[in-house]
Design an enzyme around this catalytic site. Structure first.
Site, PDB file in Angstrom:
ATOM      1  N   ASP A 215       0.832  -1.200   0.000  1.00 19.88           N
ATOM      2  CA  ASP A 215       0.000   0.000   0.000  1.00 19.88           C
ATOM      3  C   ASP A 215       0.872   1.258   0.000  1.00 19.88           C
ATOM      4  O   ASP A 215       1.879   1.316   0.720  1.00 19.88           O
ATOM      5  CB  ASP A 215      -0.891  -0.029   1.248  1.00 19.88           C
ATOM      6  CG  ASP A 215      -1.907   1.086   1.269  1.00 19.88           C
ATOM      7  OD1 ASP A 215      -2.767   1.124   0.367  1.00 19.88           O
ATOM      8  OD2 ASP A 215      -1.856   1.912   2.204  1.00 19.88           O
ATOM      9  N   GLU A 274       1.834  -0.403  -5.007  1.00 18.34           N
ATOM     10  CA  GLU A 274       0.872   0.648  -5.326  1.00 18.34           C
ATOM     11  C   GLU A 274       1.650   1.955  -5.238  1.00 18.34           C
ATOM     12  O   GLU A 274       1.879   2.492  -4.156  1.00 18.34           O
ATOM     13  CB  GLU A 274      -0.291   0.669  -4.335  1.00 18.34           C
ATOM     14  CG  GLU A 274      -1.334   1.718  -4.726  1.00 18.34           C
ATOM     15  CD  GLU A 274      -2.146   2.256  -3.558  1.00 18.34           C
ATOM     16  OE1 GLU A 274      -3.253   2.775  -3.808  1.00 18.34           O
ATOM     17  OE2 GLU A 274      -1.673   2.180  -2.407  1.00 18.34           O
TER      18      GLU A 274
END
Length: 558
Positions: A215, A274
């Site tokens: 993330d 990401e």
């Protein structure tokens, strides 16, 4: 004609490189299936649906966070990185799920959230109790405030979710939170932070996890040396590896340590970043010395437009070749408006830069059906999906897109959960509309999601697209996905792509090295095909023609 090639060798070890062409299905656990009837999806619920997952023909499942969390940000506020939220199950349940997926040939990817913890994490609670100058506070980013009494935040920076990016604590210090105030940012200059995440990665790898989705991988390291820039100055700073809070070159020192850990396993554990960074910065994250692969969100941000799709494909295959990785392709996920709705609305303004805001006005206005071409949006979505699934590289699917789900707009204010909605006073509608629990049946209190209600309200039209209705319908969106994923294994060979001239600006045609061909008509006028081709899959009918807003797959000559 253009020929785009990768650096992959044809005899690469398939056990180590399965991810290069994998179809990965993202599960948002709290909205997938609820086994205990409390309205919240859980690990046993996913376990009950593994045969469904196998029937799709996917290669891997990516589980969004299932860790203990106060759900200030849908589970991305993690209170314990090495456990399962008791509302979602136990570690034994997780182990059973991994075993069941592996038994069906499906890999498991889990979400790692390294930029911040929950404010309920034991470290942060210790930091608050320990006070100024303590080792516990050095794990986070604490600063003294401005003004004669320190009552003003250290900078005027804003959180991504709205409001200030600093929160004052009882003793007067402030901590930095790039997201919600319940998500304090970690200090990645601290060796204790680095070692603890290596421990977390080992913990899940040892439990059989095959890979990790990282993330906001571009945000871990920061340089908050005084004097700090103002909000306006910060926005003007170049993204060149030295930015104070994003995409710093030194983040790859962390990922080099992670890569060494991943490669110590046989087969090596995978990772995908990401990383919302400029295109030329992506190869750093996707290199074999770093995480190994990075998300490509360009198609997700594009209109249903031939020129945009061709440019994006060519650019990203070239970037993948530069890094030695393979590209990733994605149209929907847990953070953006579902692509059937995006494609059913007028194109985003030219100055729109965020996919979370594409359709934002429509959502804020209650999802006015007069503005949404619902059938057209689904037709374009199916065409775009078949185009995507035929590309070299890996494909990421988001739960429910195989049902053709649109965004859910009509969620009452009192039932919304996304912090973006509340921190902006409703000016940003948030992401709840793509996180509504799935419809498995056409009846029941939560349409088969569980034995009672669902944590977000399901609209009435969900009944018409339930799994049980689509399962046996050969014309359904679900059946189209299953046929496409079955054929994709034949289509995916080397990472090469050859564009074929169509004589039309609104039609794209490409050929894969093994003879498979794909034609997508982005326009509305039908496109005639040669008489000698064999169409084996179409998003919207057609044999010798490609209908408007449709994609066909053409089998190699026999």
């Amino acid at each position: 004609m253009t020929d785009v090639r990768s650096t992959e060798t044809p005899d690469a070890d398939q056990a180590a490189t399965w991810w290069r062409h994998a179809v990965v299905y993202q599960i948002y656990p709290r909205s997938f299936a609820d086994a205990d009837g409390d309205g919240l999806g859980d690990i046993p619920g996913i376990l009950s649906r593994v045969d469904y997952l196998a029937s799709l023909g996917i290669d891997a499942v990516w589980l969004s966070p299932f860790y203990p969390s106060a759900l200030a940000d849908g589970g991305y506020d993690v209170a314990n990185y090495r456990n399962v939220d008791p509302r979602l199950g136990t570690l034994d349940d997780f182990d059973a799920l991994v075993a069941a997926l592996h038994a069906r040939g499906i890999k498991v990817i889990v979400d790692i959230v390294p930029n911040h913890t929950s404010d309920e994490h034991e470290w942060f609670e210790e930091a608050l109790a320990a006070g100024r100058g303590s080792a516990a506070r050095e794990r986070y980013i604490f600063r003294e405030g401005k003004g004669p009494d320190g009552s003003e935040p250290p900078t005027d920076w804003l959180s991504v979710f709205g409001g200030p990016a600093w929160q004052q604590v009882e003793d007067g210090q402030w901590y930095f939170h790039h997201f919600a105030k319940e998500q304090p940012d970690l200090n990645w200059d601290n060796p204790e932070v680095r070692e603890d995440f290596l421990k977390t990665l080992r913990f899940w790898s040892d439990r059989g996890v095959d890979g990790f989705r990282i993330d906001v991988a571009h945000m871990l390291t920061k340089d908050l040396t005084e004097p700090l820039p103002t909000r306006e100055e910060l926005a003007l700073l170049p993204i060149d590896g030295n930015h104070p809070i994003t995409d710093r070159d030194d983040v790859h020192e962390i990922y080099a340590e992670w890569r060494a850990l991943f490669d110590s396993y046989d087969p090596p554990r995978t990772a995908v970043a990401e990383a919302w960074v400029p295109s030329h910065r992506v190869p750093r994250y996707a290199s074999p010395e770093s995480l190994g692969q990075a998300f490509n969100f360009d198609l997700l941000e594009a209109d249903f437009d031939a020129a945009q799709f061709r440019r994006i494909v060519s650019d990203n295959l070239a970037l993948a070749a530069e890094s030695g990785s393979s590209s990733t392709w994605v149209l929907s996920n847990h953070d953006v408006v579902r692509h059937p709705t995006r494609y059913g609305l007028p194109p985003a303004p030219a100055d729109s830069t965020s996919p979370t805001r594409h359709g934002g006005d429509w959502l804020i206005n209650g999802g006015d059906e007069a503005q949404l071409d619902r059938p057209g949006g689904l037709r374009r979505a199916k065409a775009a999906t078949l185009f995507l699934l035929a590309l070299p590289g890996s494909a990421y699917l988001y739960q429910g897109e195989e049902l053709g789900l649109h965004e859910v707009a009509d969620i009452p204010e009192e039932e919304r959960q996304d912090p973006t909605f509340f921190r902006t006073g409703g000016a940003e509608i948030g992401r709840d509309g793509c996180r509504v629990p799935l419809p498995w049946t056409a009846s029941g209190p939560s349409l088969g999601f569980g034995s009672s209600g669902a944590h977000l309200p399901q609209p009435g039209w969900f009944r018409d697209v339930a799994v049980e209705l689509q399962d046996a319908d050969p014309a359904s969106t679900l059946s189209l996905y299953r046929r496409a994923l079955a054929l994709r294994h034949e289509l995916q060979t080397a990472e090469q792509l050859e564009w074929i001239d169509t004589g039309r600006d609104d039609v794209l045609w490409f050929r894969r090295p093994n003879g498979w061909q794909v034609v997508t008509n982005f326009g509305t006028d039908p496109f005639d095909l040669p008489a000698d081709v064999e169409v084996v899959l179409s998003s919207d009918g057609g044999d010798r023609v490609v209908p408007g807003e449709a994609t066909v797959w053409i089998a190699p000559a026999r």
